[in-house]
Design a protein around this motif. Structure first.
Motif, PDB file in Angstrom:
ATOM      1  N   GLN A  95     -13.395   8.503 -28.155  1.00  0.00           N
ATOM      2  CA  GLN A  95     -14.752   8.632 -28.657  1.00  0.00           C
ATOM      3  C   GLN A  95     -15.151  10.190 -28.783  1.00  0.00           C
ATOM      4  O   GLN A  95     -15.786  10.400 -30.072  1.00  0.00           O
ATOM      5  CB  GLN A  95     -15.731   7.894 -27.898  1.00  0.00           C
ATOM      6  CG  GLN A  95     -15.823   6.386 -27.821  1.00  0.00           C
ATOM      7  CD  GLN A  95     -16.561   5.904 -26.913  1.00  0.00           C
ATOM      8  OE1 GLN A  95     -17.539   6.544 -26.135  1.00  0.00           O
ATOM      9  NE2 GLN A  95     -16.747   4.330 -26.835  1.00  0.00           N
ATOM     10  N   ASP A  97     -12.942  12.493 -29.728  1.00  0.00           N
ATOM     11  CA  ASP A  97     -12.376  12.784 -30.883  1.00  0.00           C
ATOM     12  C   ASP A  97     -12.767  12.283 -32.074  1.00  0.00           C
ATOM     13  O   ASP A  97     -12.968  13.014 -33.267  1.00  0.00           O
ATOM     14  CB  ASP A  97     -10.852  12.413 -30.814  1.00  0.00           C
ATOM     15  CG  ASP A  97      -9.894  13.100 -29.612  1.00  0.00           C
ATOM     16  OD1 ASP A  97     -10.571  14.164 -29.129  1.00  0.00           O
ATOM     17  OD2 ASP A  97      -8.949  12.683 -29.240  1.00  0.00           O
ATOM     18  N   PHE A  98     -13.249  11.374 -32.062  1.00  0.00           N
ATOM     19  CA  PHE A  98     -14.115  10.766 -33.030  1.00  0.00           C
ATOM     20  C   PHE A  98     -15.382  11.345 -33.615  1.00  0.00           C
ATOM     21  O   PHE A  98     -15.671  11.964 -34.664  1.00  0.00           O
ATOM     22  CB  PHE A  98     -14.387   9.175 -32.788  1.00  0.00           C
ATOM     23  CG  PHE A  98     -15.044   8.504 -34.063  1.00  0.00           C
ATOM     24  CD1 PHE A  98     -14.293   7.778 -34.943  1.00  0.00           C
ATOM     25  CD2 PHE A  98     -16.492   8.440 -34.167  1.00  0.00           C
ATOM     26  CE1 PHE A  98     -14.798   7.070 -35.980  1.00  0.00           C
ATOM     27  CE2 PHE A  98     -17.074   7.717 -35.092  1.00  0.00           C
ATOM     28  CZ  PHE A  98     -16.216   7.199 -36.287  1.00  0.00           C
ATOM     29  N   TRP A  99     -16.176  11.660 -32.507  1.00  0.00           N
ATOM     30  CA  TRP A  99     -17.265  12.339 -32.649  1.00  0.00           C
ATOM     31  C   TRP A  99     -16.991  13.951 -33.150  1.00  0.00           C
ATOM     32  O   TRP A  99     -17.769  14.362 -34.040  1.00  0.00           O
ATOM     33  CB  TRP A  99     -18.235  12.342 -31.294  1.00  0.00           C
ATOM     34  CG  TRP A  99     -19.589  13.242 -31.496  1.00  0.00           C
ATOM     35  CD1 TRP A  99     -20.469  12.763 -31.973  1.00  0.00           C
ATOM     36  CD2 TRP A  99     -19.497  14.691 -31.254  1.00  0.00           C
ATOM     37  NE1 TRP A  99     -21.580  13.539 -32.037  1.00  0.00           N
ATOM     38  CE2 TRP A  99     -20.953  14.838 -31.544  1.00  0.00           C
ATOM     39  CE3 TRP A  99     -18.816  15.580 -30.750  1.00  0.00           C
ATOM     40  CZ2 TRP A  99     -21.456  16.142 -31.560  1.00  0.00           C
ATOM     41  CZ3 TRP A  99     -19.447  16.777 -30.576  1.00  0.00           C
ATOM     42  CH2 TRP A  99     -20.720  16.968 -30.691  1.00  0.00           C
ATOM     43  N   SER A 101     -14.465  15.059 -34.633  1.00  0.00           N
ATOM     44  CA  SER A 101     -14.292  14.906 -36.196  1.00  0.00           C
ATOM     45  C   SER A 101     -15.278  15.155 -37.159  1.00  0.00           C
ATOM     46  O   SER A 101     -15.216  15.699 -38.026  1.00  0.00           O
ATOM     47  CB  SER A 101     -13.064  14.084 -36.371  1.00  0.00           C
ATOM     48  OG  SER A 101     -13.734  12.636 -36.403  1.00  0.00           O
ATOM     49  N   VAL A 224      -4.922   4.921 -31.719  1.00  0.00           N
ATOM     50  CA  VAL A 224      -5.883   4.558 -32.764  1.00  0.00           C
ATOM     51  C   VAL A 224      -5.326   3.526 -33.647  1.00  0.00           C
ATOM     52  O   VAL A 224      -3.791   3.441 -33.939  1.00  0.00           O
ATOM     53  CB  VAL A 224      -6.437   5.619 -33.582  1.00  0.00           C
ATOM     54  CG1 VAL A 224      -6.889   6.742 -32.766  1.00  0.00           C
ATOM     55  CG2 VAL A 224      -5.583   6.086 -34.577  1.00  0.00           C
ATOM     56  N   TYR A 228     -10.296   1.757 -36.044  1.00  0.00           N
ATOM     57  CA  TYR A 228     -10.623   3.360 -36.155  1.00  0.00           C
ATOM     58  C   TYR A 228     -10.435   4.073 -37.430  1.00  0.00           C
ATOM     59  O   TYR A 228     -11.785   4.601 -37.728  1.00  0.00           O
ATOM     60  CB  TYR A 228      -9.371   4.157 -35.054  1.00  0.00           C
ATOM     61  CG  TYR A 228     -10.087   5.533 -34.994  1.00  0.00           C
ATOM     62  CD1 TYR A 228     -10.571   5.997 -33.919  1.00  0.00           C
ATOM     63  CD2 TYR A 228      -9.452   6.515 -36.109  1.00  0.00           C
ATOM     64  CE1 TYR A 228     -10.903   7.406 -33.691  1.00  0.00           C
ATOM     65  CE2 TYR A 228      -9.720   7.973 -35.692  1.00  0.00           C
ATOM     66  CZ  TYR A 228     -10.604   8.405 -34.777  1.00  0.00           C
ATOM     67  OH  TYR A 228     -10.865   9.774 -34.520  1.00  0.00           O
ATOM     68  N   VAL A 232     -13.868   5.377 -39.208  1.00  0.00           N
ATOM     69  CA  VAL A 232     -14.327   6.684 -39.828  1.00  0.00           C
ATOM     70  C   VAL A 232     -14.689   6.545 -41.314  1.00  0.00           C
ATOM     71  O   VAL A 232     -15.650   7.248 -41.568  1.00  0.00           O
ATOM     72  CB  VAL A 232     -13.024   7.487 -39.913  1.00  0.00           C
ATOM     73  CG1 VAL A 232     -12.925   8.630 -40.853  1.00  0.00           C
ATOM     74  CG2 VAL A 232     -12.498   7.840 -38.500  1.00  0.00           C
ATOM     75  N   LEU A 293      -6.492  13.853 -36.510  1.00  0.00           N
ATOM     76  CA  LEU A 293      -7.565  13.087 -36.244  1.00  0.00           C
ATOM     77  C   LEU A 293      -8.837  13.807 -36.739  1.00  0.00           C
ATOM     78  O   LEU A 293     -10.076  13.375 -37.384  1.00  0.00           O
ATOM     79  CB  LEU A 293      -7.923  12.611 -34.988  1.00  0.00           C
ATOM     80  CG  LEU A 293      -6.931  11.634 -34.408  1.00  0.00           C
ATOM     81  CD1 LEU A 293      -7.015  11.132 -33.002  1.00  0.00           C
ATOM     82  CD2 LEU A 293      -6.839  10.322 -35.137  1.00  0.00           C
TER      83      LEU A 293
END
Length: 325
Positions: A95, A97-99, A101, A224, A228, A232, A293
């Motif tokens: 989460q 890494d997602f945020w 990015s 992922v 995922y 995105v 990512l």
């Protein structure tokens, strides 16, 4: 209404696939050869960028200060503030890494060439677009690392000594040199604009290739799944729609810009630069296995913004022509 397909988007996908099946160039001398090539290439990109600028354009652009302030605030403040409130919701590494990015995307400067082209098609304020798109990249050299250092663990990397000096060395100094030599070689740069643009994109493709090759080697994408990737894409679309709507509402209701200035605010303030993102990421995420990512939202945003803004620009153009008749 005809839409031109952007072959660069297809090239990005091809180089990601290439990085997956043939990461040998990235592995060559532990990545030093590729890093050397891209460093020289980035310096040349911004040197040529400086050649295309002129002190006259900068001087002419300074007059409409309200529009410039609004566009830069939208780019470097409003955009990050849309992503920042979700930081407390992070509860896992994936989460984070997602945020991160998306925060990286939000903290980047605006595009240069595509913003000016789209504003021109839509019959917006082209001189203001040239000024804003140009100054945005220079402001980003300072602002983007400041935003990112709040949430990125740079480890042994010194932000001031390594990150900032790297950006100054590869971006600011070449731009200034190009600007100083512009009276001598400016016409040459304008004449060979297409080959120089092809060179720019080639270097970006190499940077993207290196980032994804490193991520594939580390196995980060194995953590992922399809869900995922879909998330995105969904968030990219939502983010673009929200920022575009906010800029439009503020332009009309608060700043009360005319039609031409509103178009410039929309197209310059809602876009993010893949060129600067590729270069900044090279310094901000050095040796990071998650670099691939971090580039995903930026590349999807780049593709989506080109598609949508092209349609909007053509519709603005059509409405302008109908009004003239």
């Amino acid at each position: 209404m005809k839409l031109k397909f952007d072959g660069f988007i297809l090239a990005l996908l091809f180089f990601i696939v290439l990085a997956y099946f043939f990461p040998q160039l990235h592995r060559w001398e532990n990545g030093e050869v590729l890093a050397w090539i891209t460093s020289i290439g980035v310096s040349l990109i911004f040197f040529f960028y400086g050649l295309k600028l002129s002190f006259k354009q900068i001087k002419e652009g300074l007059s409409n200060w309200r529009l410039h302030v609004f566009v830069q605030l939208a780019t470097f403040l409003l955009f990050p503030l849309l992503v920042l409130p979700f930081y407390p919701l992070i509860s896992s590494e994936i989460q984070h890494d997602f945020w991160l990015s998306f925060f990286f995307l939000a903290a980047l400067p605006s595009t240069v060439s595509s913003s000016v082209v789209m504003v021109s098609i839509a019959r917006g304020n082209v001189p203001a677009a040239i000024f804003n798109a140009s100054i945005s990249g220079l402001i980003g050299v300072v602002i983007t690392p400041l935003w990112m250092q709040l949430f990125v663990d740079f480890g042994q990397i010194e932000v001031l000594g390594d990150v900032y000096w790297g950006l100054v060395k590869e971006i600011l100094i070449p731009v200034i040199l190009g600007l100083l030599i512009q009276p001598l070689l400016g016409k040459w740069a304008a004449r060979y604009g297409k080959p120089l643009s092809l060179f720019d994109r080639s270097i970006i493709l190499l940077i993207v290739y290196g980032s994804f090759a490193e991520s594939f080697d580390s196995g980060v994408f194995e953590t992922v799944g399809v869900k995922y990737m879909v998330m995105v894409l969904v968030v990219v679309i939502i983010l673009f729609v929200v920022i575009y709507a906010l800029i439009y509402l503020l332009s009309k209701s608060v700043f009360k810009f005319n039609r031409a200035d509103t178009i410039t605010a929309l197209f310059c303030g809602s876009k993010k630069s893949l060129t600067h993102g590729s270069v900044f990421g090279k310094f901000l995420f050095v040796n990071s296995s998650s670099a691939g990512l971090y580039f995903l939202p930026l590349m999807l945003f780049h593709a989506f913004q080109i598609l949508v803004v092209t349609i909007i620009a053509q519709r603005y153009n059509k409405s302008f022509e109908e009004a003239e008749k």
